[in-house]
Design a protein around this motif. Structure first.
Motif: not given
Length: 123
Positions: A98-104, A57-60
């Motif tokens: 580098a990190g975390d990805y959650y809830s979009g 999943n990605t976001n911008y």
């Protein structure tokens, strides 16, 4: 510890394209979400794009949607940022994180930053 090294920056005319790469070494790359940020002179660092480590999943940032694409190759421990239709306002130093990805959404980890690569777009 995870080390990140960006490459691929440069000078390009408006409307052109560049592909940034971020090579990771050290700890397990594939367990981290990855993101790109940028910082223009006199401005704060801002989020550009993020990608999860599980399902891709990605976001911008709104201003780059439709022009930039983030992707990752876990086999090569590398994350990419394809930048098309570049504009002068895209000029900045671009950083990998580098990190975390959650809830979009992407959440950076402050201890994992690359050294940055300069992107300059002329009008």
């Amino acid at each position: 510890q995870l080390q990140l090294v960006e490459s691929g920056g440069g000078f390009v005319q408006a409307g052109g394209s560049l592909r940034l790469s971020c090579a990771a070494s050290g700890r397990t790359f594939s367990t981290y979400a990855m993101g790109w940020f940028r910082q223009a002179p006199g401005k704060e660092r801002e989020f550009v794009a993020g990608i999860s480590w599980t399902d891709g999943n990605t976001n911008y940032l709104d201003s780059v949607k439709g022009r930039f694409t983030i992707s990752r190759d876990n086999a090569k421990n590398t994350v990419y940022l394809q930048m098309n239709s570049l504009k002068p306002e895209d000029t900045a130093v671009y950083y990998c994180n580098a990190g975390d990805y959650y809830s979009g959404s992407y959440y950076p980890l402050s201890r994992y930053w690359g050294q940055g690569t300069q992107v300059t777009v002329s009008s």
